[in-house]
Design a protein around this motif. Sequence first.
Motif, PDB file in Angstrom:
ATOM      1  N   ASP A 197       0.832  -1.207   0.000  1.00 16.38           N
ATOM      2  CA  ASP A 197       0.000   0.000   0.000  1.00 16.38           C
ATOM      3  C   ASP A 197       0.864   1.253   0.000  1.00 16.38           C
ATOM      4  O   ASP A 197       0.530   2.248  -0.666  1.00 16.38           O
ATOM      5  CB  ASP A 197      -0.919   0.011   1.223  1.00 16.38           C
ATOM      6  CG  ASP A 197      -1.981  -1.072   1.171  1.00 16.38           C
ATOM      7  OD1 ASP A 197      -2.181  -1.642   0.078  1.00 16.38           O
ATOM      8  OD2 ASP A 197      -2.594  -1.362   2.220  1.00 16.38           O
ATOM      9  N   LEU A 198       1.960   1.208   0.741  1.00 18.48           N
ATOM     10  CA  LEU A 198       2.842   2.368   0.813  1.00 18.48           C
ATOM     11  C   LEU A 198       3.380   2.734  -0.567  1.00 18.48           C
ATOM     12  O   LEU A 198       3.378   3.903  -0.970  1.00 18.48           O
ATOM     13  CB  LEU A 198       4.004   2.079   1.777  1.00 18.48           C
ATOM     14  CG  LEU A 198       5.112   3.130   1.835  1.00 18.48           C
ATOM     15  CD1 LEU A 198       4.562   4.460   2.328  1.00 18.48           C
ATOM     16  CD2 LEU A 198       6.260   2.661   2.724  1.00 18.48           C
ATOM     17  N   ILE A 199       3.839   1.738  -1.325  1.00 15.16           N
ATOM     18  CA  ILE A 199       4.388   2.002  -2.655  1.00 15.16           C
ATOM     19  C   ILE A 199       3.288   2.486  -3.595  1.00 15.16           C
ATOM     20  O   ILE A 199       3.500   3.409  -4.405  1.00 15.16           O
ATOM     21  CB  ILE A 199       5.085   0.745  -3.207  1.00 15.16           C
ATOM     22  CG1 ILE A 199       6.304   0.400  -2.342  1.00 15.16           C
ATOM     23  CG2 ILE A 199       5.515   0.961  -4.662  1.00 15.16           C
ATOM     24  CD1 ILE A 199       6.991  -0.893  -2.723  1.00 15.16           C
ATOM     25  N   ALA A 200       2.089   1.891  -3.488  1.00 15.25           N
ATOM     26  CA  ALA A 200       0.979   2.321  -4.342  1.00 15.25           C
ATOM     27  C   ALA A 200       0.625   3.780  -4.067  1.00 15.25           C
ATOM     28  O   ALA A 200       0.393   4.568  -4.999  1.00 15.25           O
ATOM     29  CB  ALA A 200      -0.231   1.420  -4.099  1.00 15.25           C
ATOM     30  N   LYS A 201       0.605   4.183  -2.805  1.00 18.97           N
ATOM     31  CA  LYS A 201       0.295   5.577  -2.465  1.00 18.97           C
ATOM     32  C   LYS A 201       1.404   6.513  -2.929  1.00 18.97           C
ATOM     33  O   LYS A 201       1.133   7.656  -3.331  1.00 18.97           O
ATOM     34  CB  LYS A 201       0.086   5.702  -0.963  1.00 18.97           C
ATOM     35  CG  LYS A 201      -1.208   5.042  -0.474  1.00 18.97           C
ATOM     36  CD  LYS A 201      -1.318   5.087   1.036  1.00 18.97           C
ATOM     37  CE  LYS A 201      -2.597   4.393   1.504  1.00 18.97           C
ATOM     38  NZ  LYS A 201      -2.696   4.348   2.982  1.00 18.97           N
ATOM     39  N   MET A 202       2.627   6.050  -2.862  1.00 16.90           N
ATOM     40  CA  MET A 202       3.742   6.872  -3.360  1.00 16.90           C
ATOM     41  C   MET A 202       3.575   7.158  -4.850  1.00 16.90           C
ATOM     42  O   MET A 202       3.823   8.270  -5.310  1.00 16.90           O
ATOM     43  CB  MET A 202       5.077   6.154  -3.112  1.00 16.90           C
ATOM     44  CG  MET A 202       5.529   6.129  -1.664  1.00 16.90           C
ATOM     45  SD  MET A 202       7.050   5.174  -1.461  1.00 16.90           S
ATOM     46  CE  MET A 202       8.176   6.112  -2.508  1.00 16.90           C
ATOM     47  N   GLU A 203       3.127   6.165  -5.578  1.00 18.71           N
ATOM     48  CA  GLU A 203       2.930   6.357  -7.023  1.00 18.71           C
ATOM     49  C   GLU A 203       1.809   7.357  -7.258  1.00 18.71           C
ATOM     50  O   GLU A 203       1.919   8.263  -8.090  1.00 18.71           O
ATOM     51  CB  GLU A 203       2.612   5.014  -7.679  1.00 18.71           C
ATOM     52  CG  GLU A 203       2.676   5.023  -9.207  1.00 18.71           C
ATOM     53  CD  GLU A 203       1.327   5.351  -9.823  1.00 18.71           C
ATOM     54  OE1 GLU A 203       1.286   5.551 -11.053  1.00 18.71           O
ATOM     55  OE2 GLU A 203       0.325   5.404  -9.099  1.00 18.71           O
TER      56      GLU A 203
END
Length: 494
Positions: free
Chosen positions: A453-459
């Motif tokens: 989720d963290l990487i998806a939100k960063m994108e």
Amino acid sequence: MAAPRLPPARLSGVMVPAPIQDLEALRALTALFKEQRNRETAPRSIFQRVLGILKKSSQDVELACRDPSQAEHLASSLQLITECFRCLRNACIECSVNQDSIRNLDTIGVAVDLILLFRELQTEQESLLTAFRCGLQFLGNVASRNEESQSIVWAHAFPELFFTCLNHHDKKIVAYSSMIMFTTLNLERMNELQENLNIAISVIEAHQKQPESEWPFLVITDHFLKSPELVKAMYAKLTNPERVTFLDLMIAKMVGDDPLTKDDIPMFLSHAELVASTFVDDCRGVLKVTSEHQTEDEEVLAIIRLLDVLCEMTANPDLLVYLQGFPGLLERAIDLLRLVHVAGKDTTNLFTATGCIKADADISSVADGFKSHLIRLIGNLCYKNRENQDKVGRAPCFDVWNVWLGRRHPVNELDGIPLILDNCSIDDSNPFLTQWVVYTIRNLTEDNSQNQDLIAKMEEQGLADPSVLKKMGFEVEKRGEKLILKPTGEAPQP
């Protein structure tokens, strides 16, 4: 067997020039002892006579030691000594009966005393070196696969003979003395090495000077590494170049053709503690390398090799579990990656990404590959380890309590994922950097929805470049109000 008869005149104790008959008889015996059947039938009296010649000839060497002018007249005596050693050497090959007979005559003590006399002769005669080498070969053969002989050789040779020979300028003498040490060492005698660390360090120096010689290599990898206490004591006394050499040998043991056995693991767990604790304490010293003028810093080289060893250790399942829980190791790796990454961006130095790949792939500085290996270590430490995954993935929360406590970020919250993603670029100083980033991100997100989720939100927030994620084999998909990080099904791009 019909042995050549040794002339009694030579054994009478009368000081006369060595008769040619003695030398010829010894040479004939040496040739006979090349055959196993002749070795097995040799009478004990033969070795008594050879020992008599050896003792008589050693008197001439003693005289030359007291009066250097006599060294010029040693040619015939050195010939006899050499042939005596050759004869005894051949007699001991795969023949425990002869080894026992020769040992019980105290020939080992006579041989060691004579070899120690050789170092006192102020001459560089090739005949002296030949006698020296043959004497060491005899000691190696008489001790081979014979515990009693090994004990006697060690008792006579340690420490003086080893120290003399391991520091000798002649490569063969160094190699043969290393062979004797390899043959006679055991765990009990390793304790004596701890009390004479200069001998152990001399083996390291011998390997530095002769990396092609197998005996110093085998002494270190097959004996020293089996004694964690010796390794710890020795490592503290080594110079940084010697530490690099020793750590290289530790790597060679781990990645060699023969994998670590179950018996090796307890020792290497102790080595892992030494390497990890030293890295945690000293690793920031690598920041000295901020200019081309400091590329040969010996301390930095030692730190870099510690990292290399940790990478190999964490590739071993048994050592990995221990190192994944080692206090401060993961935190220090993330912290150091952040420091070198920022240093490379702030100014142009050895940590600055060059954005291209050299055609010849040569490593031109000590810092080459350092970031790749740091990221590899982080990836290994997070492999199937939820606690470490979470440590790296949590973003800092600067609440009032952390400010009051003076923390830069809360304990266990390293905010490492953005840092690792920011290193996903081509860099000729860090071969396979992108591949190690991909490997580490996969280990951080495996069965970990929070990090995904963290990487998806960063994108979504523009903090993670979609092209970089795609290059790594990932893409972000929006499902209703939720962002999903999923593999593209395509192989990561280099």
